[in-house]
Enzyme design. Structure first.
Site, mmCIF file in Angstrom:
data_model
loop_
_atom_site.group_PDB
_atom_site.id
_atom_site.type_symbol
_atom_site.label_atom_id
_atom_site.label_comp_id
_atom_site.label_asym_id
_atom_site.label_seq_id
_atom_site.Cartn_x
_atom_site.Cartn_y
_atom_site.Cartn_z
ATOM 1 N N CYS A 290 -81.975 -93.784 -40.652
ATOM 2 C CA CYS A 290 -82.711 -93.957 -39.386
ATOM 3 C C CYS A 290 -82.619 -92.747 -38.458
ATOM 4 O O CYS A 290 -83.176 -92.771 -37.366
ATOM 5 C CB CYS A 290 -82.208 -95.209 -38.661
ATOM 6 S SG CYS A 290 -80.544 -95.016 -37.950
ATOM 7 N N CYS B 51 -73.237 -95.874 -39.168
ATOM 8 C CA CYS B 51 -74.338 -95.734 -38.222
ATOM 9 C C CYS B 51 -74.377 -96.965 -37.321
ATOM 10 O O CYS B 51 -74.563 -98.087 -37.819
ATOM 11 C CB CYS B 51 -75.672 -95.587 -38.952
ATOM 12 S SG CYS B 51 -77.083 -95.517 -37.828
ATOM 13 N N ASP C 294 -76.274 -63.106 -45.856
ATOM 14 C CA ASP C 294 -76.237 -63.445 -44.425
ATOM 15 C C ASP C 294 -74.777 -63.659 -44.011
ATOM 16 O O ASP C 294 -74.094 -64.534 -44.553
ATOM 17 C CB ASP C 294 -77.052 -64.714 -44.190
ATOM 18 C CG ASP C 294 -77.056 -65.166 -42.742
ATOM 19 O OD1 ASP C 294 -76.456 -64.477 -41.890
ATOM 20 O OD2 ASP C 294 -77.645 -66.219 -42.455
#
Length: 454
Positions: free
Chosen positions: A214, A233, A362
């Site tokens: 969600c 969650c 990087d």
């Protein structure tokens, strides 16, 4: 995956690969990937023949692959004897082919292969072999020029897993991403349950904190580090799956060792860092999956000789204990810094930064490591080196390293001389992959260690 009879082409390829390994191993002190390249150039499908009749475990993830593989081999050897593996960390297709070429064949008994596999190579390898299990250690931001975000990397791994729906997936249950997709495979989860529940949130800049169902921010009842822990969650009910194997007690940690319990079985691994406890837990879980008794697994994991090239090896350099540690991404670096700062004695520190393809080009990830937390009052010398020494030097100046303690040197031969001259008994050398290779080669040439990488 179709069966095939060994062809003349594959027989020639295998013979060529074995011959090249013999020459490289005996005369060049190397040969971890080139024999595989030669073999594959003759027969690109040769891995099907080489891997036939093996029970295969694929170990993948961002951090911990090499040590998890080494510890798993130790655990399985306690029951099965010889285990085929790629111990050098050569974890792409050519390195895995070399591992099969050079394995000493067993005349009888179970044939097991434990293969460390680069995340992007999981679907490539899965085309040619039939794994009994896929082991997923963790997924963190790493070499984004090559892998992309963690969700992109996971899709690469899933592509390989989906080729083998009957293979068992052995996953770190504390990593939310490994519970984010439905799979038909049998699932085994491992993780930490060593503290009472306590409501908490992960730091704001942590990756992988959104609920995959969600997109709400995940909460934690237990947080080990980064986004690993007993997550849930509060919006939709998504939560950590049930763990089959768990660390239920954490007794003592030093930079050199950790004492803990897995399901009530106490052990001490002779390598520091919470991340290495996860690696031991994964190895224990794989052992249980393949029928190794807990007592034998504990003995194997507690063996002081369970050391791995360049990942966290302690090298005696003229009486000085030099701990060489591979660092390559934000979470791994930060956990190494947390381990190093727990040393109660004064220590010296060297950080060697390269940015070649194998390191990741990087270098921005160095800004996510909490160098500011280091006890600079107990670190008389901080040395920066490597091809990108200016980048790491600037980062450490921002972190507040006292100028009087600072040294910098691009050339690694000079770096090694300076390490030898450091004033403390302990020195930690944090280095990216190619810098580890370069430093080890120098140490081998000077007789401090044996070679073993090419």
């Amino acid at each position: 995956m179709e069966e095939r009879q060994m062809t003349l082409k594959s027989s020639l390829a295998i013979a060529a690969g074995k011959s090249s390994y013999w020459f490289l191993h005996n005369f060049m002190h190397g040969g971890t990937s080139l024999p595989g390249k030669i073999t594959l150039s003759i027969d690109p499908d040769v891995l099907r023949d080489l891997a036939k009749n093996y029970e295969i475990v694929i170990i993948t993830g961002t951090n911990g692959k090499t040590l998890t593989t080494a510890l798993t081999v130790k655990v399985l050897q306690a029951k099965y004897g010889n285990i085929l593996t790629n111990p050098s960390g050569s974890n792409m297709k050519q390195g895995i082919v070399t591992a099969f070429l050079t394995n000493k064949k067993r005349k009888n008994g179970k044939k097991i292969a434990v293969l460390e596999t680069d995340e992007a190579n999981v679907p490539i390898i899965s085309e040619y072999i039939r794994p009994a299990a896929f082991v997923l250690t963790n997924l963190f931001r790493d070499q984004m020029d090559r892998y992309g975000e963690i969700y992109t990397t996971y899709e690469k791994i899933l592509k390989g897993i989906r080729m083998h729906p009957k293979a068992t997936v052995i996953a770190n249950g504390d990593a939310p991403i490994f519970n984010s997709k439905e799979l038909p495979n049998p699932l085994i989860y491992y993780g930490f349950d060593h503290q009472d529940d306590q409501e908490q949130m992960a730091p704001a800049n942590t990756d992988g904190l959104l609920c995959p169902k969600c997109q709400h921010i995940l909460h934690f009842k237990n947080l080990v580090y980064s986004n690993l822990g007993k997550y849930y969650c509060p919006n939709c009910g998504f939560k950590r799956p049930t763990l089959q194997y768990r660390v239920n007690k954490l007794s003592k940690q030093t930079p050199q060792s950790s004492t803990f319990e897995i399901d009530g079985h106490e052990m001490t691994i002779h390598i520091g860092g919470t991340y290495n406890i996860y690696n031991a837990l994964a190895a224990y879980t794989i052992g249980a999956f393949l029928g190794v008794e807990p007592k034998k697994a504990v003995q194997a994991l507690s063996d002081p000789d369970s050391k791995v090239f360049g990942r966290q090896e302690v090298i005696n350099v003229n009486g000085k204990e030099v701990t060489l540690i591979l660092v390559k991404n934000p979470v791994g670096l930060d956990q190494v810094l947390q381990m190093v700062k727990s040393d109660q004695e004064p220590f010296s520190l060297a950080i060697l930064l390269n940015a070649n393809y194998a390191d990741g080009i990087d270098t921005s990830w160095i800004w996510d490591g909490r160098f500011e937390d280091l006890p600079f009052d107990r670190i008389p010398v901080v040395l920066t080196g490597g091809e990108r020494y200016k980048d790491i030097t600037f980062r450490l100046r921002v972190a507040g390293v006292p100028e009087k303690n600072f040294e910098q040197e691009e050339d690694l031969e000079t770096v090694l001389k300076k390490i030898k001259a450091m004033p403390t008994k302990h020195a930690y050398v944090l280095a990216t992959y190619t810098a580890v290779l370069q430093l080890r080669k120098m140490l081998a040439q000077q007789g401090y260690i044996k070679g073993g990488m090419d």
